[in-house]
Design a protein around this motif. Structure first.
Motif, PDB file in Angstrom:
ATOM      1  N   TRP C 336       6.223 -10.087  -7.914  1.00 15.21           N
ATOM      2  CA  TRP C 336       7.171 -11.171  -7.675  1.00 15.21           C
ATOM      3  C   TRP C 336       8.596 -10.507  -7.429  1.00 15.21           C
ATOM      4  N   LEU C 337       9.080  -9.560  -7.716  1.00 14.11           N
ATOM      5  CA  LEU C 337      10.184  -8.835  -7.572  1.00 14.11           C
ATOM      6  C   LEU C 337      10.307  -8.737  -6.113  1.00 14.11           C
ATOM      7  N   SER C 338       9.198  -8.014  -5.599  1.00 16.35           N
ATOM      8  CA  SER C 338       9.122  -7.849  -4.106  1.00 16.35           C
ATOM      9  C   SER C 338       9.506  -8.944  -3.358  1.00 16.35           C
ATOM     10  N   MET C 339       8.860 -10.052  -3.747  1.00 22.35           N
ATOM     11  CA  MET C 339       9.006 -11.287  -3.008  1.00 22.35           C
ATOM     12  C   MET C 339      10.554 -11.709  -3.326  1.00 22.35           C
ATOM     13  N   ALA C 340      10.975 -11.632  -4.526  1.00 24.32           N
ATOM     14  CA  ALA C 340      12.421 -12.324  -4.647  1.00 24.32           C
ATOM     15  C   ALA C 340      13.680 -11.391  -4.014  1.00 24.32           C
ATOM     16  N   LEU C 341      13.082 -10.189  -3.788  1.00 23.60           N
ATOM     17  CA  LEU C 341      14.162  -9.169  -3.077  1.00 23.60           C
ATOM     18  C   LEU C 341      13.669  -8.890  -1.646  1.00 23.60           C
TER      19      LEU C 341
END
Lengths: 293, 177, 794
Positions: C336-341
């Motif tokens: 999810w963090l890969s997506m968010a950043l």
């Protein structure tokens, strides 16, 4: 990762070792330096009932040079062989190759006989023995026998030693004086098993022709490969880049590599070509430098 | 500790200068023997298959992977572990150099590296950076990126050669000293 | 920009670490060094199949092995647990959860999944007993790869799900559709990041002692998150947390792998409960490759819309998360963090990013240093390089055109507010440093010799100082993320700091001691930092991860120490008959400012006045004792950042890449100890180099893991790693006391992006777009062959 239950017998002499091996039967294993075997025990990939420990056999720890042949006791530590001036003088290819065997810590404990008998085709020692037409001396209940290196390495991790035989020594013919050697090894990290290694030794005569050349390749077949065809192309010829390239192609043709997670077979074949060319180029260049000097 | 499932054996060796006699299961690794039977918990076990180097000890003055050695194989030998490096309350110059240069983070690989470097410097008192890197390439450090280890070894080598104050590079002033 | 500039002192000093003497001498205690009377040792039987139903388990023979005390199987574990293994990150509310127990019940979904566990007199005997457990499996078709899992007729890992997708979420910003429709140029890339893991050199381990008379559980664990672990143990085992004490000895490396909560700690606790003896469980290295959280593996589709001048107007991306056979503690978190950043440091007005979590018959996907960010970085930096190539512009010009300008902070990204930064200055500094060092000249000289050298850059941001608890809760975190610190001066003037953070090599003892000593004006040696015991130490939310220890622990401690200093000065003022405002503390002595040789009082005297001989010294109205605590739950996370520049050499004939030089320009706000920061950068970069060139967990087409030793999982050694050089900028985090940002993960994030760019730069005659990690020699040679053929055909 703990070894399965086992008995351990510290051999007091070669005869005792053979007797123990015979008595323990097929599930016995010989323990030399342990650098390959103990991890296999810990992973329980090897579960011998009895370990016959040759560690106390000082009689198998020696280096002898009789002028024509260098004989090394099987229990001589790799590091001892690597740093021996006698070995460097008689068969310079051996210490050159040993430097690529794991790390100093491994070579401190690992033995020359253990490495030969383990018969890992990516290991350096078996390739040196093939390149230099060494002989391996084994002893068993039927007495000693001599096995040519070409007949010794049977397949991946397999040799033609009988289960009740112990490798006691290797004999390597002295390399001609003025020999040059080169090892080209491609490993992913320093000290790793080679993806492919090419070991070469050559003697170039005063007219610049290749009087003798020996090439063996590790990591490119179930056993070490001797590049005979490439050697035949080279012997008696004056080296040129074209000749070296042709020999490299011939050497690669002699390989039969497998695929694993580190490299597919095609890649290893490519490496065999590239490394043979680099190895031969170094051998030739070394000679030119030596002669200029 | 482990139940001798087969014939147990007596082993005798010297560990950090003390004579040790024990009855062991022949399958016991030297690393387990040193850690659990001799209390030398500075011997760290990182892989148990001879790659990471954390368990490195000196066996008769030369480095050995204690995980790839059975305790029974060390019969009659002299073992030095990291506990044997310091002299009483005084750190060995190598330990001092690792401290000064931040040559360790979690410290798990450190005992093996210190002993490996001890052997390296005994054979080559003035190694180049490349020789230092090759010398420790059998020891995995997952924390440091190795550079501060190399700096520490270079500095320690200088001190051990007695040719300098070991100021080295890579550190600044230390207000705590 | 450095509005929180602290006065010079111990904060910012390259002090030697307090923890080192015991680590250097073998005296430090790690979890496997813990030995309790009567202690047993456990070993786990693991599934040999990637996907199978368990038909039956027969443990009777194992129970007869001499020295075996107990054997547990899945049904017993399920019955003994109050809940399945927890998932603490639940960002996507409708995510399908996997709800598995510490031992498989009825079905296994990855090779290595625990099936049974044995406690015996020691590990040797426990392993012997594993060989006597008979398990019958009904083998099912495995779902090994992402494509296997997404295939229309794919076998289902969870039969009550319609497919193998656990979750999907899109977070938009602006209007990406319009941006793409109106773009001058659109470039697209599909990237594959290999499966990797943290692989700390000390494997995971626990010692559990369950008191059957009181139902109190004593735990010794190698964990980054002792308080979280205590709470999760309480939930799973149905125990009140006051019955659980987690002690954390020295942690031999964590790297996120030891943040997560695993089956083994539950199993050891249950075995201890069953046997009435302490039980130790130490993962061995072979197990670690299947039992430790895997990470990194993603397929990322990314595209950008841009103007002809390189201005990026829109970005679209999809992160395909190759989750394992069940969710790990952090669930979809890292992916999810890969997506968010995914937009990284760039000011992109229109973004539409999606994450899809897909289960496969692989080990669970959990935490590893960087936590999603190396993949996000690979996406934005690869697409920048490709866009630059498409437009015929230098990649750094495209970067510079799109980096968030300094005056736009705090900057609202897709999800987060970036706190502060001078991104363009950082890139300039790196370019200038590279120019000064003559890397381009080295490339040219090498080229003349027929060698191929290249320079590559990447720009990274790193979320740190996690974080505001309530916002994290809203984002889905089932835990807090504040930090509590306690500082006390004793009756003789010594200082003790108590922290809930774990010491795992990052030097937290030293860093906290520097903050306390700096603030209180005492020598570093007079500060002791206690950690590793939930019973006596404060509560840290989350854990020792997310680059938060120095920032939140340091910030909380700075505030607590400041208040304690105020009290010290009040007492000193009373004794010296001076106004506290006129006093200063230096080296443990309080005296009147600007009056050398004047009246003074030592910290020892202050301690005496507060604890022992109070009369005439402790002012009326002051409580005895000298202690302060503080809790920092910041308003926002922080963002560190940096530029990575690398010089590589490529062997065109073999595909081998050697990293020759490595430069990092970095900004993490106020630096507590530059030596420690540099060490973190070096170590992170080394893991990044490993991930770029060496490390990959490989599965066979049948679902068998093929990398289960250090001979196959290639962690770089000293000969593969270059010298590093670091340069620093300071842009403080003004919402954190002290201005600290945190930076423990930084080095891992930008490495692969810079290295792939450098490889491409080394081969200027070829059009390479490296899209798969790690770039192993065979893969690079293939790419070179393909590019060469394409050049010859064109």
């Amino acid at each position: 990762m703990k070894p399965a239950p086992l008995d351990h017998v510290r051999a007091t002499g070669l005869d005792h070792a053979i007797e123990t091996l015979v008595a323990a039967g097929e599930d016995a294993k010989i323990l030399a330096g342990g650098q390959s075997l103990v991890p296999l025990l810990a992973m329980r990939l090897a579960q011998p009932t009895t370990l016959v420990d040759l560690g106390g056999l000082r009689e198998l720890d020696y280096i002898r040079d009789d002028g024509d042949t260098l004989e090394i006791g099987a229990m001589t530590r790799s590091r001892t062989v690597e740093t021996s001036p006698v070995v460097a003088g008689a068969v310079p290819l051996l210490p050159a190759a040993l430097r690529y065997v794991g790390h100093v810590t491994i070579r401190n404990r690992g033995t020359i006989g253990g490495s030969a008998a383990h018969a890992d085709p990516a290991a350096e020692v078996p390739s040196v023995l093939r390149a230099l037409d060494a002989e391996l001396i084994a002893s068993g209940p039927r007495g000693p026998r001599t096995i040519a290196a070409r007949d010794f390495f049977d397949s991946f991790l397999l040799t033609t030693l009988e289960p009740d035989e112990i490798l006691t020594a290797i004999r390597i013919p002295r390399q001609p004086s003025g020999s040059v050697v080169a090892v080209e090894e491609f490993a992913r990290r320093h000290g790793d098993f080679a993806l492919v290694a090419v070991l070469g030794a050559a003697h170039i005569d005063s007219s610049g022709r290749i009087a003798e050349v020996r090439i063996s390749i590790a990591g490119a077949a179930p056993t070490p490969v001797r590049a005979d065809a490439a050697e035949r192309l080279l012997v008696g010829r004056t080296p040129t880049p074209e000749l070296v390239r042709a020999a490299a192609a011939a050497a690669s043709d002699a390989t039969d590599p497998g695929s694993d997670i580190h490299a597919p077979a095609d890649y290893r074949r490519t490496l065999a070509t590239v490394l043979t060319r680099r190895c031969l180029t170094r051998l030739v260049a070394d000679t030119e430098r030596t002669e200029a000097a | 500790m482990s139940t001798p499932t087969r014939t147990g054996r007596n082993v005798s060796m010297t560990v950090n200068g003390e004579a040790v006699d024990r009855h062991v299961d022949p399958r016991r690794t030297l690393s387990d023997f040193l850690r659990k039977d001799c209390g030398a918990t500075g011997v760290h076990v990182g892989c148990e298959h001879g790659v990471c180097g954390a368990c490195t000890v000196l066996l008769d003055g030369r480095t050995a992977r204690s995980c790839c050695t059975l305790a029974v194989q060390a019969e009659g030998s002299e073992i030095t572990t990291v506990e044997g490096l310091a002299d009483g309350g005084e750190l060995h110059p190598l330990q001092e150099a690792f401290w000064k240069h931040h040559g360790l983070q979690c410290g798990f690989c450190t005992p093996g590296i210190l002993l490996t470097v001890t052997e390296l410097l005994a054979g080559n008192p003035d190694p180049t950076d490349d020789e230092i890197r090759e010398g420790i390439s059998g020891n995995i450090c997952r924390c440091t990126g190795y550079q501060f280890i190399v700096d520490a070894v270079r500095d320690a080598a200088e001190i051990l050669r007695g040719t300098g104050t070991g100021t080295g590079t890579g550190t600044g002033t230390d207000p705590t000293r | 920009m450095t509005s929180q500039q602290l006065p010079p002192g111990l904060i910012g000093a390259r002090t030697r670490r307090k923890e080192d003497p015991r680590l250097l001498t073998g005296r430090a205690q790690f979890v496997d060094d813990v030995v309790l009377p009567g202690m047993l040792e456990a070993a786990v039987l693991r599934s040999p199949h990637p996907h199978a139903r368990i038909s039956s388990i027969d443990i009777s023979a194992a129970l007869t092995v001499p020295g075996v005390f107990a054997v547990l199987t899945g049904h017993e574990v399920r019955d003994a647990c109050a809940t399945p293994q927890p998932v603490v990150w639940r960002m996507i509310p409708d995510q399908r959860m996997t709800d598995q127990y510490a031992l498989a019940v009825d079905k296994v979904r990855y090779v290595g999944q625990p099936v049974a566990v044995v406690a015996a007199t020691d590990r040797y005997v426990a392993e012997d007993a594993l060989g006597h457990i008979e398990v019958e499996y009904e083998v099912l078709d495995p779902v090994v790869t992402l494509d296997d899992a997404l295939a229309a007729d794919a076998p289902l890992l969870y039969e009550d799900w319609p497919d193998n997708v656990s979750c999907r979420q899109t977070i938009p910003k602006g209007d990406a559709a319009t941006a793409f429709a109106e773009a001058d140029v659109v470039v697209t890339e599909t990237l594959t990041y290999g499966r990797q893991m943290g692989a700390p050199l000390e494997t995971r381990g626990a010692v559990m002692s369950w008191d059957p008379f009181t139902d109190h559980l004593e735990c010794w664990m190698s964990t980054q998150s002792p308080n979280l672990t205590r709470d999760l143990l309480g939930e799973v085992l149905g125990l009140p947390v006051d019955h659980i004490r987690v002690r954390t000895p020295h942690v031999g490396g964590g790297f996120g792998n030891k943040f997560d909560f695993y089956a083994e700690e539950v199993l050891a606790a249950l075995l201890s409960k069953r046997t009435g003896r302490p039980v130790k469980i130490i993962e061995d290295r072979l197990e670690s490759f299947v039992a430790n959280a895997h990470s990194r593996e993603q397929r990322i589709e990314v595209s950008v819309a841009a103007k002809a001048d390189g201005t990026i107007t829109g970005m679209r991306g999809t992160v395909w998360a190759v989750l394992g056979g069940q969710l790990a503690t952090v669930g979809i978190g890292p992916c999810w963090l890969s997506m968010a950043l995914m937009a990284g440091p760039y000011d992109i007005p229109n973004v539409e990013a999606t994450v899809v979590g897909v289960v496969t018959n692989r080990s669970p996907y959990g935490s590893y240093r960087g936590w999603g960010q190396p993949k996000a970085n690979f996406a934005h930096e690869r697409i920048i390089e490709k866009l630059a190539h498409e437009l015929g512009l230098p990649a750094n010009d495209v970067r510079r055109r799109n980096l968030i300008p300094a005056d736009k902070f705090p900057y609202p990204s897709q999800v987060f507010y970036y706190d502060s930064g001078n991104y363009a200055d950082c890139l300039d500094m790196a370019e200038n440093a590279v120019a000064e060092r003559g890397w381009r000249k080295r490339c040219d000289a090498a080229s003349n010799e027929g060698r191929a050298l290249g320079v590559g850059y990447s720009f990274h941001i790193e979320i740190s100082a996690l974080g505001p608890s309530k916002i994290m809760n809203q984002a889905g975190l089932q835990h807090s993320s504040f930090d509590e610190e306690v500082v006390r001066i004793d009756s003789a003037g010594g200082v003790t700091v108590r922290t809930g953070l774990s010491a795992m090599g990052q030097g937290i003892e030293t860093a906290l001691a520097q903050v306390a000593a700096h603030t209180l004006g005492v020598p570093l040696d007079s500060v002791t930092v206690l950690h590793g015991d939930t019973q006596t130490n404060p509560f840290t939310g989350y854990g020792t991860g997310a680059s938060r220890g120095a920032a939140l622990g340091g910030g909380a401690l700075l505030r607590a120490s400041t208040r304690l200093r105020d009290k010290v000065l009040r007492i000193a003022g009373h004794v010296l008959e001076a106004s506290p405002d006129d006093l200063e503390i230096a080296d443990g002595v309080i005296s009147v400012k600007g009056a050398p040789g004047g009246p003074s009082i030592t910290m020892r005297d202050i301690g005496d006045a507060a604890y022992r001989r109070l009369d005439g010294k402790l002012p009326d109205g002051e409580d005895p004792t000298l202690e302060e605590r503080d809790v920092l739950d910041p308003d926002n996370v922080a963002f560190s950042y940096g530029t990575t520049a690398v010089l590589v050499e490529v062997d065109r004939e073999t595909g081998r890449v050697d990293v020759l030089d490595y430069l990092l320009v970095h900004d993490c706000g106020t630096v507590i100890n530059p030596m420690i920061v540099d060490g973190q950068l070096h170590g992170g970069a080394t893991q990044g180099i490993g991930g770029a060139l060496y490390e990959e967990i490989v599965y066979s087409p049948e679902g068998q893991p093929l990398t289960t030793t250090f001979m196959d999982y290639l962690i770089p050694t000293a000969t593969e790693i270059p010298r590093f050089e670091t340069l620093h900028m300071t842009t403080t985090a003004d919402h954190i006391p002290g201005g600290f940002k945190g930076m423990g993960e930084a080095g891992t994030i930008g490495a692969a992006s810079a290295i792939t760019a450098a490889i491409e730069d080394a081969l200027p005659d070829l059009t390479l777009h490296l899209a798969r990690l790690p770039v192993s020699p065979p893969r690079l040679l293939d790419a070179i062959d393909v590019a060469t053929a394409s050049k010859e055909n064109s």
